[in-house]
Design a protein around this motif. Structure first.
Motif, PDB file in Angstrom:
ATOM      1  N   GLY A 201       0.829  -1.217   0.000  1.00  0.00           N
ATOM      2  CA  GLY A 201       0.000   0.000   0.000  1.00  0.00           C
ATOM      3  C   GLY A 201       0.858   1.260   0.000  1.00  0.00           C
ATOM      4  O   GLY A 201       0.525   2.250  -0.661  1.00  0.00           O
ATOM      5  N   ASP A 202       1.985   1.214   0.719  1.00  0.00           N
ATOM      6  CA  ASP A 202       2.906   2.376   0.755  1.00  0.00           C
ATOM      7  C   ASP A 202       3.502   2.622  -0.631  1.00  0.00           C
ATOM      8  O   ASP A 202       3.646   3.768  -1.067  1.00  0.00           O
ATOM      9  CB  ASP A 202       4.079   2.109   1.709  1.00  0.00           C
ATOM     10  N   ILE A 203       3.863   1.529  -1.288  1.00  0.00           N
ATOM     11  CA  ILE A 203       4.504   1.644  -2.612  1.00  0.00           C
ATOM     12  C   ILE A 203       3.524   2.265  -3.614  1.00  0.00           C
ATOM     13  O   ILE A 203       3.901   3.113  -4.434  1.00  0.00           O
ATOM     14  CB  ILE A 203       4.966   0.248  -3.095  1.00  0.00           C
ATOM     15  N   LEU A 204       2.274   1.852  -3.516  1.00  0.00           N
ATOM     16  CA  LEU A 204       1.278   2.338  -4.487  1.00  0.00           C
ATOM     17  C   LEU A 204       0.985   3.837  -4.327  1.00  0.00           C
ATOM     18  O   LEU A 204       0.311   4.431  -5.158  1.00  0.00           O
ATOM     19  CB  LEU A 204      -0.022   1.524  -4.364  1.00  0.00           C
ATOM     20  N   LYS A 205       1.510   4.439  -3.247  1.00  0.00           N
ATOM     21  CA  LYS A 205       1.310   5.888  -3.063  1.00  0.00           C
ATOM     22  C   LYS A 205       2.283   6.730  -3.888  1.00  0.00           C
ATOM     23  O   LYS A 205       2.177   7.949  -3.934  1.00  0.00           O
ATOM     24  CB  LYS A 205       1.501   6.251  -1.590  1.00  0.00           C
ATOM     25  N   ALA A 206       3.265   6.088  -4.502  1.00  0.00           N
ATOM     26  CA  ALA A 206       4.258   6.853  -5.275  1.00  0.00           C
ATOM     27  C   ALA A 206       3.593   7.566  -6.455  1.00  0.00           C
ATOM     28  O   ALA A 206       2.611   7.076  -7.015  1.00  0.00           O
ATOM     29  CB  ALA A 206       5.341   5.905  -5.788  1.00  0.00           C
ATOM     30  N   ASN A 207       4.137   8.723  -6.822  1.00  0.00           N
ATOM     31  CA  ASN A 207       3.644   9.425  -8.016  1.00  0.00           C
ATOM     32  C   ASN A 207       4.148   8.745  -9.289  1.00  0.00           C
ATOM     33  O   ASN A 207       3.450   8.712 -10.296  1.00  0.00           O
ATOM     34  CB  ASN A 207       4.123  10.886  -8.034  1.00  0.00           C
ATOM     35  N   ILE A 208       5.389   8.261  -9.196  1.00  0.00           N
ATOM     36  CA  ILE A 208       5.999   7.597 -10.355  1.00  0.00           C
ATOM     37  C   ILE A 208       6.660   6.312  -9.863  1.00  0.00           C
ATOM     38  O   ILE A 208       7.328   6.315  -8.820  1.00  0.00           O
ATOM     39  CB  ILE A 208       7.094   8.485 -10.999  1.00  0.00           C
ATOM     40  N   ILE A 209       6.462   5.229 -10.594  1.00  0.00           N
ATOM     41  CA  ILE A 209       7.175   3.989 -10.277  1.00  0.00           C
ATOM     42  C   ILE A 209       7.967   3.545 -11.501  1.00  0.00           C
ATOM     43  O   ILE A 209       7.447   3.534 -12.628  1.00  0.00           O
ATOM     44  CB  ILE A 209       6.206   2.863  -9.858  1.00  0.00           C
ATOM     45  N   VAL A 210       9.227   3.222 -11.266  1.00  0.00           N
ATOM     46  CA  VAL A 210      10.040   2.590 -12.299  1.00  0.00           C
ATOM     47  C   VAL A 210      10.267   1.156 -11.839  1.00  0.00           C
ATOM     48  O   VAL A 210      10.946   0.912 -10.850  1.00  0.00           O
ATOM     49  CB  VAL A 210      11.382   3.313 -12.486  1.00  0.00           C
ATOM     50  N   PHE A 211       9.630   0.238 -12.526  1.00  0.00           N
ATOM     51  CA  PHE A 211       9.766  -1.178 -12.220  1.00  0.00           C
ATOM     52  C   PHE A 211      10.798  -1.733 -13.180  1.00  0.00           C
ATOM     53  O   PHE A 211      10.646  -1.602 -14.392  1.00  0.00           O
ATOM     54  CB  PHE A 211       8.408  -1.864 -12.424  1.00  0.00           C
ATOM     55  N   GLU A 212      11.823  -2.332 -12.638  1.00  0.00           N
ATOM     56  CA  GLU A 212      12.908  -2.798 -13.505  1.00  0.00           C
ATOM     57  C   GLU A 212      13.138  -4.296 -13.295  1.00  0.00           C
ATOM     58  O   GLU A 212      13.148  -4.774 -12.154  1.00  0.00           O
ATOM     59  CB  GLU A 212      14.180  -2.027 -13.138  1.00  0.00           C
ATOM     60  N   ALA A 213      13.302  -5.046 -14.381  1.00  0.00           N
ATOM     61  CA  ALA A 213      13.643  -6.462 -14.266  1.00  0.00           C
ATOM     62  C   ALA A 213      14.639  -6.823 -15.360  1.00  0.00           C
ATOM     63  O   ALA A 213      14.468  -6.445 -16.519  1.00  0.00           O
ATOM     64  CB  ALA A 213      12.396  -7.338 -14.381  1.00  0.00           C
ATOM     65  N   LEU A 214      15.668  -7.534 -14.962  1.00  0.00           N
ATOM     66  CA  LEU A 214      16.744  -7.900 -15.885  1.00  0.00           C
ATOM     67  C   LEU A 214      17.017  -9.401 -15.791  1.00  0.00           C
ATOM     68  O   LEU A 214      17.027  -9.956 -14.693  1.00  0.00           O
ATOM     69  CB  LEU A 214      18.040  -7.151 -15.509  1.00  0.00           C
ATOM     70  N   GLY A 215      17.197 -10.028 -16.930  1.00  0.00           N
ATOM     71  CA  GLY A 215      17.632 -11.428 -16.933  1.00  0.00           C
ATOM     72  C   GLY A 215      16.498 -12.417 -17.127  1.00  0.00           C
ATOM     73  O   GLY A 215      15.343 -12.139 -16.803  1.00  0.00           O
TER      74      GLY A 215
END
Ligand code: F6R
Length: 280
Positions: A201-215
Motif C-alpha cells: 500500500g505504501d509503494i502504491l502511493k508513489a507518483n511515479i514507479i520505475v519497475f525494472e527487471a533484468l535477466g
C-alpha cells in the motif's frame, strides 16, 4: 487521455540507462521536494551508476543547490541480530546504498535500522518516518525490482495484502535461496531470516514507479505480474491497480514472455515531457 503506463525493452545497458533517465527527468521536471525511493539488489546497480553519471553531468553549471530538496528512502532492510550502527554487516544495504546512489548530494537518507533489538518497534517508527517524508515530498518516485520466482516487491512475500504498510517479515525459502545464491556464495545459513519492509500500500502511493527487471530468471514472473489476473500470491501484480505513472523497464531476456505489442520503442518516449505533463 494521457498514457500513464509504458513497457520498454532493450539491452541491459539500454534498460538501465532508460530507468536512470526517468529518475533524472522526474527530478529536474518536478517542483519542490523530491523523494527518491530506492531498492537494493542486483537489478538497480547499473541504473544507479547511470543516474549518478548523468546527474553529475547535468548538474554541472546549474545554479540550483539540488541537495536541499532531494532525499532518499529505502524500501526495506534485513534484521541483522548482533550488528550495530558502528558495526554493520558486510552485506548491509546501508553500506551498499552509501557507496552508490546515496553519494548523489542530498538532504536526507532513510532506511530501517537492521541492528535494532526490537524490529516491531522499528517498523512502527519507520512507518511514521515514511509518513513524515511523504508529507515533506512534493513528488515521490519509487524504483522496484521483483523476486525471481515469487514476485515479491520490497520484501512483501506472497500473501501480503495489497493495502499493507511497513511491517516485519519472515523471508520465505525462495527469497532466502535466491539471495544466498546472489550474495552469500550459496550458503543459506548466512542469509538473514527476517526483514523490515515497506508495504505494498505504501509503494502504491508513489507518483511515479520505475519497475525494472533484468535477466531470463525474471521472464515468467514479470508476465504473471502484468498479464495475468492480479493476486496476492504475486505481490507485484498489485501494480495492475496502480494509478500513477508507471514505467516497466525490461531487458530483452526479462521481456521474453511479454507480447511484443505491449512495448513502446524507447526512442518514441519523450521522457521529460511525459513526466512533466504527468506531474504538472
Ligand atoms: C531489495 C528489494 C527486493 C529486490 C528483489 C530483486 O531492496 O526490494 O524486492 O528488488 O529481491 O532482487 P534482485 O534485483 O537482486 O534480483
Amino acid at each position: 487521455m494521457q498514457q500513464n503506463r509504458f513497457f520498454v525493452r532493450g539491452s541491459k545497458q539500454a534498460a538501465s540507462e532508460f530507468a536512470a533517465k526517468v529518475f533524472l527527468e522526474a527530478f529536474w521536471n518536478s517542483t519542490g521536494n523530491f523523494l527518491f525511493g530506492t531498492a537494493t539488489g542486483q537489478t538497480p546497480v547499473l541504473t544507479y551508476q547511470n543516474f549518478a553519471k548523468i546527474h553529475r553531468d547535468k548538474a554541472e553549471g546549474e545554479p540550483e543547490d539540488f541537495a536541499d530538496f532531494l532525499r532518499f528512502i529505502q524500501l526495506d532492510n534485513y534484521v541483522s541480530p548482533g550488528s550495530s550502527a558502528d558495526n554493520l554487516p558486510w552485506y548491509s544495504y546501508e553500506r551498499e546504498l552509501s557507496e552508490s546512489i546515496w553519494r548523489v548530494p542530498n538532504s536526507g537518507m532513510y532506511i530501517p535500522r537492521e541492528y535494532t533489538g526490537n524490529p516491531e518497534k522499528e517498523a512502527e517508527e519507520y512507518r511514521k518516518l515514511r509518513q513524515a517524508q511523504l508529507n515533506w515530498a512534493n513528488t515521490y518516485m519509487q524504483i522496484l525490482g521483483i523476486g525471481d520466482e515469487d514476485g515479491h516487491i520490497a520484501f512483501n512475500m506472497p500473501g501480503t495484502p495489497f493495502d499493507s504498510t511497513v511491517h516485519v517479515v519472515d523471508l520465505n525459502q525462495e527469497t532466502i535461496t535466491a539471495n544466498a545464491n546472489k550474495f552469500f556464495g550459496g550458503d543459506k545459513s548466512l542469509v538473514p531470516k527476517r526483514a523490515i519492509t515497506t508495504g505494498i500500500g505504501d509503494i502504491l502511493k508513489a507518483n511515479i514507479i520505475v519497475f525494472e527487471a533484468l535477466g531470463s530468471k525474471k521472464a515468467s514472473i514479470v508476465k504473471k505480474a502484468f498479464f495475468e489476473e492480479p493476486t496476492e500470491q504475486v505481490p507485484a501484480s498489485a501494480l495492475q491497480y496502480y494509478g500513477g505513472l508507471l514505467f516497466v523497464v525490461l531487458d530483452d531476456e526479462a521481456a521474453a514472455e511479454i507480447p511484443k505489442e505491449a512495448f513502446t520503442p524507447m526512442e518514441e518516449i519523450d521522457i521529460a515531457k511525459t513526466v512533466s505533463d504527468f506531474l504538472n
